[in-house]
Enzyme design. Structure first.
Site, PDB file in Angstrom:
ATOM      1  N   ASP A 137      43.408 -13.208 -16.640  1.00  0.00           N
ATOM      2  CA  ASP A 137      43.530 -13.423 -15.201  1.00  0.00           C
ATOM      3  C   ASP A 137      44.475 -14.578 -14.935  1.00  0.00           C
ATOM      4  O   ASP A 137      44.492 -15.561 -15.691  1.00  0.00           O
ATOM      5  CB  ASP A 137      42.159 -13.732 -14.583  1.00  0.00           C
ATOM      6  CG  ASP A 137      41.959 -13.081 -13.231  1.00  0.00           C
ATOM      7  OD1 ASP A 137      42.958 -12.754 -12.585  1.00  0.00           O
ATOM      8  OD2 ASP A 137      40.794 -12.900 -12.825  1.00  0.00           O
TER       9      ASP A 137
ATOM     10  N   HIS B 252      51.403 -15.038  -9.135  1.00  0.00           N
ATOM     11  CA  HIS B 252      49.953 -15.172  -9.056  1.00  0.00           C
ATOM     12  C   HIS B 252      49.236 -14.613 -10.277  1.00  0.00           C
ATOM     13  O   HIS B 252      48.064 -14.937 -10.502  1.00  0.00           O
ATOM     14  CB  HIS B 252      49.431 -14.471  -7.799  1.00  0.00           C
ATOM     15  CG  HIS B 252      49.808 -15.173  -6.532  1.00  0.00           C
ATOM     16  ND1 HIS B 252      48.931 -15.955  -5.814  1.00  0.00           N
ATOM     17  CD2 HIS B 252      50.984 -15.230  -5.851  1.00  0.00           C
ATOM     18  CE1 HIS B 252      49.537 -16.453  -4.751  1.00  0.00           C
ATOM     19  NE2 HIS B 252      50.789 -16.021  -4.743  1.00  0.00           N
TER      20      HIS B 252
END
Length: 464
Positions: free
Chosen positions: A364, A156
Site C-alpha cells: 500500500d 499516491h
C-alpha cells in the site's frame, strides 16, 4: 498568492469534502484559500460521436472543471493502462498485469486531451499539482503546449523496485515524463529511493543532492511527502453522542467482548483473504477467543469490471462463510463481512469501539485507515493497531504491531498479543503513535509539498 490548480483523475465535490474523505479533505482548504481550480474526469462515459467539451462549476471560491471520457477512452486509459498495467505493477503484482498496446495509446491520448483542455485555463503564476498514476505524462503534454508554470506531481500508490518497474510497458517514457515536473513526491522514503535507483542505475541519471535528481538534461526535486489525515476532525466524529450510541449498539448486538476491525476497498492489494485466514488461525490456536472476539471486515466494492476483483470477492465471501459455518453459533457470528460503503461517521465510531485495528495490505502507498484508527481512540483505554510492514504507514507508525501479511501464523500471534495486551502498554504505544499522526497530518503534507513547489524551478528546459 498564486492560484492552486489541482488535477486528478476524478474531481470531488468540494462542498462535501469532509464527508468524502481522502484527497478531497486534503485539498479542499487549500483550494478555497487560493481561489483554486480542480480539473479532471467527471465520471461520465459518453458515446464516441459526442462533441467533446468541458463543464465548469463554481462552488464558493473553488472552480471545478470536468471532462467526460468516451467508451474507448474508458476501456483503454482507465481500465486498460491505469488499472490493468500501472496499478498491479506498482503494487508488485506483475502476474496480474494485462499488456495491450492499445491501452497505452489510450493512456497517452487522454492525457494529451486533458492537457489541451487545461492549458487554456491556466494563469501565468499558477501552481499546478497533479495527482497519481493516471496522469504521469500530463506535465510532458503541458510542456509540449508551451506551459511553463510550476508543476508538481504526487504519487499516491507505491513506486516499485527497478526490477519490477523495468517490466512496465513504456517505463522509460514514463520516467522521462516525470522529469517534466518541478517536484515529484512519493509517499515514503523507500518509494523515492526506488525511483532514484532506477534513474541512476538504468538511465545513467545523477543524484545532484539529497533532494534533486538529474536525467534527460533536466533536474527535478524528488522527495517523500507522507500523506496524513485531519486528526481533530476524525477524533471529533468518533466522539459524538451518535458515535457513543453506535458503539453501544455494536456491543449489544453480539456476545463477543472484543472486536477486530478491518476497513478496506475490495482490492487484491489489501490482503483480505490472508486476513481472514489469520483470524481463523487465531481461533484454532486460542479457542478461548471463540464467542469472545468478532472480526468485522468492511470491504466496499471497487472496479468490479476488472476480473481480478470479482475473483477476490468470491474468495472472500467463501472464506467468511466457511469460518462462520465452522465456528459460529446461534448467538455468535465470528466474521461479520460487509460489502458496501459505510458513512464516515459510522466508521469513526467503529474504529473507536474496536479493540484491534487490523490493517494488513500486501502492499500500500500509505493506508490512511491506520492513521484514522489511531486518531479515533480513547487516550485512557486505546485499542491496538496491527499493521502490515508493507503499508507505507509502517515507515512512520513503528509502535504498531508490525507484521508480514503473507505469514498467517505471525498475524494470528499478533492478534493474540493485541487482544491480551495490558492497558499500560496500549497507552504507551498509543501516545507515541498519536503524536506522530498529529505531527504528520494532512495540513503538514499539503503545505510541505506546496512550499517545495513554490520555491522550485525546473532546470535544463522543458520536454517536448
Amino acid at each position: 498568492m498564486s492560484r492552486l490548480v489541482v488535477v486528478s483523475n476524478r474531481v470531488a465535490d468540494v462542498s462535501k469534502a469532509v464527508q468524502s474523505g481522502g484527497l478531497a479533505v486534503a485539498l479542499a482548504d487549500a483550494l478555497k484559500q487560493r481561489r483554486g481550480l480542480w480539473f479532471g474526469w467527471d465520471g461520465n462515459v459518453v458515446p464516441e460521436d459526442t462533441p467533446f467539451g468541458i463543464t465548469i462549476t463554481q462552488n464558493e471560491q473553488v472552480r471545478t472543471v470536468t471532462v467526460p471520457l468516451t467508451q474507448e477512452d474508458y476501456d483503454q486509459y482507465y481500465t486498460g493502462f491505469c488499472n490493468n498495467v500501472l496499478w498491479p505493477s506498482f503494487h508488485y503484482r506483475l502476474d496480474l498485469g494485462i499488456i495491450d498496446p492499445r491501452s497505452f495509446e489510450g493512456y497517452r491520448r487522454v492525457n494529451q486531451r486533458f492537457a489541451k483542455s487545461l492549458a487554456a485555463l491556466l494563469e501565468p503564476d499558477d501552481l499546478v499539482w497533479v495527482h497519481d498514476y493516471h496522469l504521469i505524462p500530463l506535465a510532458a503534454e503541458l510542456r509540449a503546449l508551451g506551459v511553463t508554470q510550476r508543476i508538481g506531481f504526487f504519487l499516491h500508490i507505491p513506486f516499485p523496485p527497478s526490477d519490477i518497474f523495468l517490466a512496465v510497458p513504456e517505463q522509460q517514457w514514463l520516467a522521462n515524463a516525470l522529469f517534466c515536473y518541478d517536484v515529484v513526491g512519493f509517499q515514503t522514503t523507500m518509494d523515492a529511493n526506488n525511483f532514484r535507483r532506477y534513474i541512476v542505475d538504468h538511465l545513467g541519471g545523477e543524484e545532484v543532492d539529497d533532494s534533486r535528481l538529474r536525467a534527460f538534461d533536466r533536474t527535478t526535486i524528488v522527495k517523500a511527502f507522507p500523506i496524513g489525515i485531519d486528526v481533530d476532525h476524525f477524533y471529533a466524529m468518533a466522539h459524538t453522542p451518535k458515535a457513543d450510541a453506535e458503539i453501544v449498539r455494536l456491543q449489544r448486538r453480539n456476545i463477543a467482548g472484543s472486536h477486530i476491525l478491518g476497513i478496506d476497498r475490495l482490492d487484491y492489494t489489501k490482503g483480505l483473504p490472508d486476513r481472514l485466514k489469520a483470524f481463523r488461525r487465531l481461533l484454532d490456536l486460542h479457542p478461548e477467543h471463540r464467542k469472545m472476539v468478532t472480526l468485522m471486515q468492511i470491504a466496499p466494492p471497487t472496479r468490479e469490471d476488472v476480473a481480478a476483483y470479482s475473483d477476490i470477492r468470491q474468495e472472500l465471501e467463501g472464506l467468511s462463510g466457511a469460518i462462520n459455518g465452522e465456528y459460529g453459533d446461534f448467538d455468535w457470528t465470528p466474521v461479520r463481512y460487509i460489502h458496501r460503503a459505510i458513512p464516515r461517521d459510522t466508521l469513526a465510531a467503529l474504529c473507536r469501539g474496536s479493540r484491534v485495528g487490523l490493517v494488513t495490505p500486501l502492499r500500500d502507498g500509505m493506508n490512511l485507515v491506520a492513521k484514522e484508527y489511531i486518531a479515533a481512540q480513547d487516550a485512557d483505554n486505546p485499542g491496538v493497531l496491527v499493521l502490515s510492514r508493507f503499508a507505507g504507514a509502517a515507515e512512520d507508525l513503528q509502535e504498531a504491531i508490525l507484521v508480514n501479511p503473507y505469514d498467517t501464523e505471525e498475524v494470528a500471534l499478533a492478534l493474540q498479543n493485541a487482544l491480551t495486551m495490558s492497558r499500560d502498554e496500549r497507552r504507551e504505544r498509543y501516545e507515541a503513535l498519536i503524536d506522530r499522526v498529529k505531527t504528520r497530518d494532512v495540513k503538514n503534507w499539503r503545505e510541505s509539498f506546496l512550499e517545495e513547489l513554490r520555491k522550485s524551478r525546473l532546470e535544463g528546459g522543458h520536454a517536448s
